[in-house]
Design an enzyme around this catalytic site. Structure first.
Site, PDB file in Angstrom:
ATOM      1  N   HIS A  55       0.831  -1.205   0.000  1.00 36.70           N
ATOM      2  CA  HIS A  55       0.000   0.000   0.000  1.00 36.70           C
ATOM      3  C   HIS A  55       0.865   1.255   0.000  1.00 36.70           C
ATOM      4  O   HIS A  55       0.570   2.227  -0.715  1.00 36.70           O
ATOM      5  CB  HIS A  55      -0.926   0.009   1.222  1.00 36.70           C
ATOM      6  CG  HIS A  55      -2.185  -0.785   1.043  1.00 36.70           C
ATOM      7  ND1 HIS A  55      -2.173  -2.146   0.819  1.00 36.70           N
ATOM      8  CD2 HIS A  55      -3.499  -0.403   1.053  1.00 36.70           C
ATOM      9  CE1 HIS A  55      -3.426  -2.577   0.711  1.00 36.70           C
ATOM     10  NE2 HIS A  55      -4.242  -1.547   0.829  1.00 36.70           N
TER      11      HIS A  55
ATOM     12  N   HIS B 138       1.434  -3.854   9.064  1.00 33.34           N
ATOM     13  CA  HIS B 138       2.852  -3.639   8.796  1.00 33.34           C
ATOM     14  C   HIS B 138       3.538  -3.013   9.995  1.00 33.34           C
ATOM     15  O   HIS B 138       2.916  -2.299  10.792  1.00 33.34           O
ATOM     16  CB  HIS B 138       3.048  -2.724   7.573  1.00 33.34           C
ATOM     17  CG  HIS B 138       2.596  -3.326   6.289  1.00 33.34           C
ATOM     18  ND1 HIS B 138       3.328  -4.269   5.608  1.00 33.34           N
ATOM     19  CD2 HIS B 138       1.476  -3.111   5.555  1.00 33.34           C
ATOM     20  CE1 HIS B 138       2.683  -4.611   4.508  1.00 33.34           C
ATOM     21  NE2 HIS B 138       1.558  -3.922   4.449  1.00 33.34           N
TER      22      HIS B 138
END
Length: 325
Positions: free
Chosen positions: A150, A204
């Site tokens: 992303h 993440h």
């Protein structure tokens, strides 16, 4: 499900066309608190939203600017090609690194569902997901934390758009308009918020987001420079000329280069004699110094050469297939 069979001497191999690459899985410590976060079923920025932010939004803005402001099909063509190249390269590099590194996500233990009370096998050793995990359907994606896809894709698309807009407003013309800074800050802020959302979803680690952002920024800048000159160039708002010129309108590269130098240099050398002609054409000496075009055409160049050449078809002059700065 279709299964294909390939015959080799002395052996037979069956290949599943729907098989996904498992990738490398790093061992980890069950006592590592950074891996104890809960798995979020719904992401704040879904994959569909990511494609809109990184691809659809920049492509739409480039389309509007090319049709309304520059009125150049060649600018639209170059802008879309550079955007497509940057996102495809970023996606490829990001996935290769993800599969190869195999870093566990912060929610890996919730995906793995190890047995209650389980500890690392022996001191100074780590646990293997193939041994301790009781749930297997989410493990492949659970070991693709580094770098953030992303972050890399959003920064790639937004950085490319930032460079595109910076060239159109001539951010390096040394005039210091504050609205240009706020305009260029908007795409970068959007990419930053996308990256931060991945940390909020515990998908993440912070280093994954930093690495993905740097990766997307570097590739976005590199691919932009394949189609446009640097922002310091006086004609930075124009894409490079086509590699395959049009026979009916193309000039010899040396003639085109001489024309551009005469156009830009003549304005600096003869301010007094050219002021009247500049006012007739609606162009000032400061506009010529930074390579500004009126109505998509280079007026001074048209007067010297005696022919009309549209900005989008001409582009930045080339010499021997390379841009002339």
């Amino acid at each position: 499900m279709q299964i294909r069979t390939i015959f080799y001497p002395n052996r037979c191999t069956r290949l599943d066309p729907h098989h996904k690459v498992e990738g490398f899985r790093r061992t980890f410590s069950i006592s590592d608190t950074s891996l104890h976060h809960q798995y979020a079923t719904n992401s704040r920025v879904s994959s569909a939203n990511l494609y809109v932010i990184a691809l659809v939004a920049p492509a739409a803005i480039i389309l509007l600017i090319s049709l309304i402001v520059t009125r150049s099909f060649w600018d639209l063509h170059s802008g879309w090609l550079g955007l497509a190249l940057s996102l495809s390269v970023t996606s490829t590099v990001t996935n290769i690194i993800k599969i190869t590194v195999g870093r566990p996500r912060p929610d890996i233990l919730d995906r793995c569902q190890p047995a209650p009370g389980l500890t690392n096998p022996t001191p100074y050793t780590l646990s293997d997901s193939r041994v301790i995990c009781t749930r297997l359907d989410l493990l492949n994606d659970g070991f693709r934390s580094f770098p953030s896809g992303h972050a890399s894709l959003s920064f790639c698309g937004m950085i490319y758009l930032t460079f595109y807009l910076a060239a159109k407003v001539h951010i390096s013309n040394q005039r210091g308009f504050s609205w240009k800074t706020w305009l260029l800050l908007a795409p970068i802020s959007g990419a930053t918020l996308v990256a931060i959302s991945r940390s909020m979803d515990y998908r993440h680690h912070a280093t994954d987001l930093i690495a993905g952002s740097l990766l997307g920024t570097a590739i976005g800048w590199y691919c932009y420079r394949q189609y446009y000159p640097p922002l310091s160039h006086p004609l930075c708002h124009r894409p490079y000329s086509p590699r395959i010129p049009r026979d009916e309108e193309d000039l010899d590269p040396e003639e085109a280069h001489a024309d551009e130098l005469e156009t830009l240099g003549g304005a600096r050398a003869s301010n007094s004699t050219s002021s009247s002609s500049h006012s007739e054409n609606g162009i000032t000496s400061s506009d010529l110094e930074r390579g500004t075009l009126v109505g998509g055409a280079n007026v001074a160049g048209k007067k010297n050469m005696g022919e009309e050449r549209r900005e989008g078809e001409e582009g930045v002059p080339l010499e021997g297939g390379r841009p002339v700065f």
